[in-house]
Design a protein around this motif. Sequence first.
Motif, PDB file in Angstrom:
ATOM      1  N   HIS A  29      25.482  32.440  24.509  1.00 39.95           N
ATOM      2  CA  HIS A  29      24.664  31.199  24.459  1.00 39.95           C
ATOM      3  C   HIS A  29      25.882  29.827  24.450  1.00 39.95           C
ATOM      4  O   HIS A  29      25.830  29.077  25.167  1.00 39.95           O
ATOM      5  CB  HIS A  29      24.020  31.002  22.964  1.00 39.95           C
ATOM      6  CG  HIS A  29      22.768  31.777  22.643  1.00 39.95           C
ATOM      7  ND1 HIS A  29      21.903  31.558  23.825  1.00 39.95           N
ATOM      8  CD2 HIS A  29      22.453  32.666  22.035  1.00 39.95           C
ATOM      9  CE1 HIS A  29      20.667  32.005  23.214  1.00 39.95           C
ATOM     10  NE2 HIS A  29      21.098  32.892  22.356  1.00 39.95           N
ATOM     11  N   ASP A  51      14.438  33.283  21.819  1.00 41.19           N
ATOM     12  CA  ASP A  51      15.228  32.602  22.877  1.00 41.19           C
ATOM     13  C   ASP A  51      14.255  32.537  24.103  1.00 41.19           C
ATOM     14  O   ASP A  51      14.130  31.306  24.890  1.00 41.19           O
ATOM     15  CB  ASP A  51      16.503  33.393  23.448  1.00 41.19           C
ATOM     16  CG  ASP A  51      17.459  33.480  22.169  1.00 41.19           C
ATOM     17  OD1 ASP A  51      17.433  32.662  21.325  1.00 41.19           O
ATOM     18  OD2 ASP A  51      18.415  34.356  22.355  1.00 41.19           O
ATOM     19  N   HIS A  69      25.998  38.534  22.227  1.00 45.02           N
ATOM     20  CA  HIS A  69      24.640  37.484  22.600  1.00 45.02           C
ATOM     21  C   HIS A  69      24.951  36.280  22.167  1.00 45.02           C
ATOM     22  O   HIS A  69      24.842  35.359  22.874  1.00 45.02           O
ATOM     23  CB  HIS A  69      23.553  38.292  21.712  1.00 45.02           C
ATOM     24  CG  HIS A  69      22.456  37.422  21.841  1.00 45.02           C
ATOM     25  ND1 HIS A  69      21.268  37.619  22.552  1.00 45.02           N
ATOM     26  CD2 HIS A  69      22.022  36.432  21.213  1.00 45.02           C
ATOM     27  CE1 HIS A  69      20.435  36.847  22.534  1.00 45.02           C
ATOM     28  NE2 HIS A  69      20.756  35.937  21.366  1.00 45.02           N
ATOM     29  N   GLU A  70      25.571  35.873  21.050  1.00 46.62           N
ATOM     30  CA  GLU A  70      25.868  34.472  20.616  1.00 46.62           C
ATOM     31  C   GLU A  70      26.735  33.952  21.530  1.00 46.62           C
ATOM     32  O   GLU A  70      26.860  32.844  21.907  1.00 46.62           O
ATOM     33  CB  GLU A  70      26.166  34.688  19.111  1.00 46.62           C
ATOM     34  CG  GLU A  70      25.205  34.915  18.138  1.00 46.62           C
ATOM     35  CD  GLU A  70      23.888  34.108  18.292  1.00 46.62           C
ATOM     36  OE1 GLU A  70      23.955  32.843  18.570  1.00 46.62           O
ATOM     37  OE2 GLU A  70      22.929  34.912  17.900  1.00 46.62           O
TER      38      GLU A  70
END
Length: 598
Positions: free
Chosen positions: A429, A501, A425-426
């Motif tokens: 980003h 988010d 997930h990170e």
Amino acid sequence: MPSPISKLTSNSQRVRLLVLSSLLALVVVAGSSFVIYQRYRSTTQRINYSQLYRIAEGASATSLVVEGETMTVRTTDGSLMQATVTSGAAQEGLIELLRKRNVPIEFRALQPGLLATAFNWLLPIIILASLGFIGWRVYTSVSGRDGTFKPADSNGKQNVNFADVAGVDEAKAELAETIEFLRDPSRFGRLGGRIPRGILMSGPPGTGKTLLARAAANEAGVPFLSVSGSSFQEKFAGVGAARVRRLFAQARKLSPCLIFIDEIDALGRQRGRGGDSASADQDQTLNQLLVELDGFDQTTTIVVIGSTNRPDILDQALTRAGRFDREITVNLADVRGREAILDVHARELQLEPGLDLRWIARGTPGFSGADLAHLLNEAAIAAVRDNSEAVNRSHVEYARDRILMGAERQGFMMDEDERYATAVHEAGHVAVGLAVQNGDPIHKVSILPRGRALGVTQQLPERDRLMKKREYLEDQIATLLGGRAAEQVLLSTMTAGASNDIERAVEIARRMVSEFGMSPLGPIHLGKPEDPHSQALLDRVEEATHTIINTQMDRACEVVRDAQESIARLVEGLIERDTLDADEIRECFADRNVVQAA
Ligand code: ADP
Ligand code: ZN
């Protein structure tokens, strides 16, 4: 660090002490009254000489005990008749009389009698003393009047310095100025700089906040006064405030010095919530603390460090300028920090040569400094139990499992799957953030849980953006959606972790449509939600918002698909090291045509 005589003991300890001393007093009182009762209850009957003589004349006397001036005759029915006979001649007469009738006579030395008398004297004194002690304890626990706050240095743990605190380099650096100030206040006076006297240290428990404060005092060579915020909580109004006053009076005497208030949230909660007396006292206590902080002037060489893991619940008055106006965050250490902490705590341990601290650090994501110290301690105990010469891998694994079992209940540990999902997930980003043209540089990415977030990707704006261009806002939305995009593309799943988010992305998109006029709807302004608008207009705004979101989502997915290899490298790095900085991120994306350098 509760020291037995200071008032730094917690409430529950004080209650226990009270109960104990009351019990003790009860036992003493009951015991002594029993003894006294025994002495006077026994059949001994006080009579005068002539009565005693008459008994001796009769046939009922069976024995005589002479003890100094006291003569006691036992009669056939077992009762004791006692008279004080001061005249030697009179004693002679009685003794003579009984001797003739062959009644056994016993002379007792006076000493035991003296002892008994002494005991009779001592007993009331002991009783009085213990009653007084109890009274004093009650009094002081109510009024806290015995109150010296002892510098914590006096309890033996004084030799902590910065070398003993590892993995918190940023916090150490932020404390450097404070230490300088405590060491040589005159320098700062001359420069006229304003030194923060109140520092708020926030961070999860066990990350070394107390240790840092103690080490800072030690580095500066000043006394360390440590109190717990909860020790100011009192049932009686005004007591906590008096205690604060005393603490600062003490500090002024010891100055330069450092006051450490652990769990400052216990007394620094927002004021005026409850109407009960406990919260009224708390308000007074907090007010007193504010008064003391405001009373600091140029010549005061006292620094107060408050520690909390709930900075959000503190009263805002506490963090206002001139009070606790600097915040130092102490976070969970990443893998390198953990290795350094392990290094500190392994100093006194015998480790097997093959045991690599980095290996332990890699296997303990989410562990605080306290957890790591605990881990090595448990491992050492396991080694002793095994009769091993040194701590080895299996001891460490055993200890870690033990701690994890305890930790699971606390729910701060992520399992491997969660860590992997968070890393992906990170990384999403990061990938999108690097690919877009107008984003802020990416500064750091981490999969260590912080607050409620499982991971973070930090972007630092290069400058304050006064003008937010449409492209910038779109890139922001894409980057926010990058996390979800990576989940969808690479994990074929979705996590709830992306909800924040999405909320933020939708918020930006909605403002683009309804405030900034950046949609096909043209320059509209919706203003406040409660203003009347036609449902049709609202629907169209929603639609335009979703168009923006969907467009940016597609864009994010495309970037993620494109950058799969780099993302995989980043994920691997995150799993291994928890946190990567800008340089390390750039390395993972080295083969890509990265638009913006962080
Ligand atoms: P906090 O005040 O943040 O709750 P403490 O300072 O009381 O945590 O830490 C408890 C213990 O854990 C310390 O006495 C120390 O043994 C260990 N510890 C915690 N953090 C660190 C660290 N950064 N470096 C070394 N030891 C640490
Ligand atoms: Zn996210």
